[in-house]
Enzyme design. Structure first.
Site, PDB file in Angstrom:
ATOM      1  N   GLY A   1     -21.415 -69.456  40.132  1.00  0.00           N
ATOM      2  CA  GLY A   1     -20.665 -69.199  39.049  1.00  0.00           C
ATOM      3  C   GLY A   1     -20.010 -70.318  38.440  1.00  0.00           C
ATOM      4  O   GLY A   1     -19.789 -70.516  37.212  1.00  0.00           O
TER       5      GLY A   1
ATOM      6  N   ASP B   1     -26.762 -76.611  47.450  1.00  0.00           N
ATOM      7  CA  ASP B   1     -26.523 -75.280  47.700  1.00  0.00           C
ATOM      8  C   ASP B   1     -27.612 -74.811  48.431  1.00  0.00           C
ATOM      9  O   ASP B   1     -29.062 -74.922  48.002  1.00  0.00           O
ATOM     10  CB  ASP B   1     -26.196 -74.479  46.162  1.00  0.00           C
ATOM     11  CG  ASP B   1     -25.697 -72.920  46.313  1.00  0.00           C
ATOM     12  OD1 ASP B   1     -25.954 -72.475  47.466  1.00  0.00           O
ATOM     13  OD2 ASP B   1     -24.913 -72.648  45.601  1.00  0.00           O
TER      14      ASP B   1
ATOM     15  N   SER C   1     -27.857 -59.908  41.277  1.00  0.00           N
ATOM     16  CA  SER C   1     -26.319 -59.653  40.878  1.00  0.00           C
ATOM     17  C   SER C   1     -25.649 -61.111  40.595  1.00  0.00           C
ATOM     18  O   SER C   1     -24.489 -61.334  40.143  1.00  0.00           O
ATOM     19  CB  SER C   1     -25.593 -59.072  41.938  1.00  0.00           C
ATOM     20  OG  SER C   1     -25.516 -60.016  43.034  1.00  0.00           O
ATOM     21  N   ASN C   2     -26.475 -62.335  40.785  1.00  0.00           N
ATOM     22  CA  ASN C   2     -26.062 -63.579  40.340  1.00  0.00           C
ATOM     23  C   ASN C   2     -26.036 -63.630  38.771  1.00  0.00           C
ATOM     24  O   ASN C   2     -25.276 -64.866  38.162  1.00  0.00           O
ATOM     25  CB  ASN C   2     -26.586 -64.789  40.950  1.00  0.00           C
ATOM     26  CG  ASN C   2     -26.577 -64.843  42.368  1.00  0.00           C
ATOM     27  OD1 ASN C   2     -27.513 -65.367  43.258  1.00  0.00           O
ATOM     28  ND2 ASN C   2     -25.459 -64.170  43.198  1.00  0.00           N
ATOM     29  N   LEU C   3     -26.745 -63.232  38.216  1.00  0.00           N
ATOM     30  CA  LEU C   3     -27.167 -63.343  36.895  1.00  0.00           C
ATOM     31  C   LEU C   3     -26.221 -63.129  35.960  1.00  0.00           C
ATOM     32  O   LEU C   3     -26.205 -63.558  34.763  1.00  0.00           O
ATOM     33  CB  LEU C   3     -28.583 -62.870  36.514  1.00  0.00           C
ATOM     34  CG  LEU C   3     -29.667 -62.936  37.506  1.00  0.00           C
ATOM     35  CD1 LEU C   3     -30.775 -62.489  36.596  1.00  0.00           C
ATOM     36  CD2 LEU C   3     -29.958 -64.509  37.580  1.00  0.00           C
TER      37      LEU C   3
ATOM     38  N   ASP D   1     -17.829 -70.810  47.547  1.00  0.00           N
ATOM     39  CA  ASP D   1     -17.357 -69.669  47.476  1.00  0.00           C
ATOM     40  C   ASP D   1     -16.507 -68.882  48.596  1.00  0.00           C
ATOM     41  O   ASP D   1     -16.214 -67.840  48.647  1.00  0.00           O
ATOM     42  CB  ASP D   1     -17.942 -68.377  47.010  1.00  0.00           C
ATOM     43  CG  ASP D   1     -19.512 -68.366  47.972  1.00  0.00           C
ATOM     44  OD1 ASP D   1     -19.204 -69.019  48.899  1.00  0.00           O
ATOM     45  OD2 ASP D   1     -20.323 -67.642  47.593  1.00  0.00           O
ATOM     46  N   ASN D   2     -16.019 -69.970  49.671  1.00  0.00           N
ATOM     47  CA  ASN D   2     -15.408 -69.311  50.731  1.00  0.00           C
ATOM     48  C   ASN D   2     -14.448 -70.486  51.307  1.00  0.00           C
ATOM     49  O   ASN D   2     -14.696 -71.634  51.212  1.00  0.00           O
ATOM     50  CB  ASN D   2     -16.435 -68.902  51.853  1.00  0.00           C
ATOM     51  CG  ASN D   2     -17.341 -70.273  52.215  1.00  0.00           C
ATOM     52  OD1 ASN D   2     -17.047 -70.879  53.293  1.00  0.00           O
ATOM     53  ND2 ASN D   2     -18.535 -70.272  51.592  1.00  0.00           N
TER      54      ASN D   2
ATOM     55  N   CYS E   1     -16.476 -62.765  46.961  1.00  0.00           N
ATOM     56  CA  CYS E   1     -16.997 -62.572  45.382  1.00  0.00           C
ATOM     57  C   CYS E   1     -17.907 -61.249  45.284  1.00  0.00           C
ATOM     58  O   CYS E   1     -18.092 -60.737  44.268  1.00  0.00           O
ATOM     59  CB  CYS E   1     -17.997 -63.863  44.853  1.00  0.00           C
ATOM     60  SG  CYS E   1     -19.199 -64.067  46.167  1.00  0.00           S
TER      61      CYS E   1
ATOM     62  N   CYS F   1     -23.833 -60.397  56.996  1.00  0.00           N
ATOM     63  CA  CYS F   1     -23.930 -60.567  55.561  1.00  0.00           C
ATOM     64  C   CYS F   1     -24.469 -61.667  55.107  1.00  0.00           C
ATOM     65  O   CYS F   1     -25.436 -62.074  55.599  1.00  0.00           O
ATOM     66  CB  CYS F   1     -22.561 -60.234  55.105  1.00  0.00           C
ATOM     67  SG  CYS F   1     -21.130 -61.437  55.619  1.00  0.00           S
TER      68      CYS F   1
END
Lengths: 82, 366
Positions: free
Chosen positions: B33, B54, B61-63, B122-123, B182, B322
């Protein structure tokens, strides 16, 4: 004692604001960071388990710094999302 | 005229600043994001060499927020798709794709090739790892992070910032269980868009010396009311002791979130238990990719986990995984409440760890 009656405003961000239920509150009779923490943990026990930093008048505070009258306090949680 | 004409004629910016951008080598860690808008704007601005790091692949769900990707990219590596996109747009840049997650093993070597590092991950474990690595290498770090409708932006380690780093603000990572991530926290795609563009702005300022950047400041931004709040801070020599003091110590440090109280196992252990009555549960939402193609996997997303916990009653031991191993820690503590006495474990590193394990065995033939 007069200093015990001093008013401060507290701004909160992120999850801290959620737990407090507002992004801004007023507190009375707080004159140190330790007193601030105690008062917050008393009213909002969820905060005990959360990490956040504290700023006094837009300057990061450390230890048990004194809080002058009419200060603006900010409670700053770390964010990790990306 | 060239494609940077409008930057050349900008008062105080000029051809000199443009030259600095062109000579710069920037590594963007995280092409999600935040990474997508950062990459788009830095490439447009003419940053000469851009590394895109990355290890994740694109899921549906990223889009809503990862605007470099589309429907045809599902399941593909983010770093490669982002790199191809930028290469197609601009022939004057060097775009380097690194389709790996950053670890203590690869961080120092990869970061050494760049002048400035951007953290759009993101973490928390990765954020502390990147912070400490940049501190050791003395690389400027532009940091941004989001939570629901808010974002925070910082600049560490630049020449002007001296030695400030993330630990001056937050000495130690939060416990794994205090953290939503997220996938549990909703987000409007525009928020990382705005924070990412602000991060790209800071990158340009640091690289060129143009205007004042956010050195020794933390900026909070709220997209609902457009309020900003800026706090000053200084480096605290005491807190530097929390950073590994040598490259060797950094490589040996375990950045996975401290979770003494939450039982965790690695993939080798979890998979070795699969001849018994134990079960592996994928707690990710249905759209999250890639799937673990194994018979014994049960799909029970976090959103249904507690409601349908009875389906785990028959299992001897339960192994949850996860995407990166953070949600599964939280899921263990939640499940323990409704299934007291049951042996429930989190699999360290999530599907990401499984994929890198697989890649290693492909590479080394083990």
């Amino acid at each position: 004692m007069e200093t015990k009656e001093q008013k401060i405003s507290v701004r909160a961000f992120g999850m801290i604001a959620e737990k407090i239920g507002s992004a801004q509150i007023q507190l009375i009779g707080i004159s140190t960071i330790d007193e601030l923490r105690e008062s917050l943990f008393d009213q909002f026990p969820d905060l005990k388990n959360m990490k956040f930093s504290i700023a006094i008048n837009k300057q990061l505070a450390s230890g048990n710094a004194p809080i002058p009258a009419d200060s603006e306090i900010a409670l700053l949680p770390p964010f990790s999302g990306g | 005229m060239d494609r940077f004409e409008r930057q050349h004629i900008l008062s105080g910016f000029g051809i000199e600043s443009q030259q600095k951008l062109q000579n710069a080598k920037v590594l963007c860690i995280g092409a999600g994001g935040l990474g997508c808008p950062i990459l788009l704007y830095l490439a447009a601005a003419g940053v000469g060499k851009i590394g895109i790091m990355d290890g994740d692949v694109i899921s549906l769900s990223n889009l809503n927020r990862q605007v470099l990707f589309g429907e045809n990219d599902l399941g593909k590596p983010k770093a490669s798709v982002a790199a191809d996109y930028l290469r197609n747009k601009y022939s004057d840049l060097e775009i380097v794709e690194i389709p790996e997650f950053i670890t203590t093993a690869n961080a120092l070597e990869i970061m050494s090739d760049f002048d400035l590092i951007i953290d759009g991950t993101d973490n928390f474990s990765t954020r502390y790892l990147v912070n400490d690595g940049c501190f050791l290498l003395k690389k400027p770090l532009v940091f941004g992070a989001i939570y629901e409708h808010e974002g925070q932006i910082l600049v560490f380690n630049s020449a002007k910032a001296g030695g400030t780093n993330y630990r001056d603000l937050y000495p130690n990572p939060p416990a794994a269980t205090e953290i939503p991530n997220c996938n549990e926290t909703g987000v409007l795609g525009v928020l990382p868009g705005m924070i990412g563009v602000m991060m790209a702005t800071e990158v340009i300022k640091v690289l060129t010396g143009y205007a004042e950047s956010l050195e020794n400041k933390i900026l909070f931004f709220n997209s609902l009311n457009y309020q900003t709040y800026t706090i000053d801070f200084n480096s605290n020599p005491e807190l530097k002791k929390l950073i590994p003091d040598t490259f060797e110590a950094f490589r040996a440090k375990d950045y996975s979130l401290s979770c003494e109280t939450i039982p965790s196992v690695d993939w080798d252990f979890a998979l070795s238990q699969q001849n018994s009555d134990s079960i592996i549960v994928d707690i990710r939402e249905a759209s999250e990719m890639p799937k673990l193609e194994r018979e014994e996997v049960l799909y029970l997303p976090m959103s249904k986990l507690l409601k349908e916990s009875k389906s785990l009653l028959a299992a001897g031991e339960v192994y949850l995984f996860c995407q990166s191993g953070i949600r599964s820690l939280k899921a263990v503590t939640e499940l323990q409440k409704v299934l007291p006495g049951k042996s429930i474990y989190s699999i360290k590193g999530g599907i990401a760890a499984f994929l890198s394990k697989q890649e290693e065995s492909n590479t080394y033939g083990n």
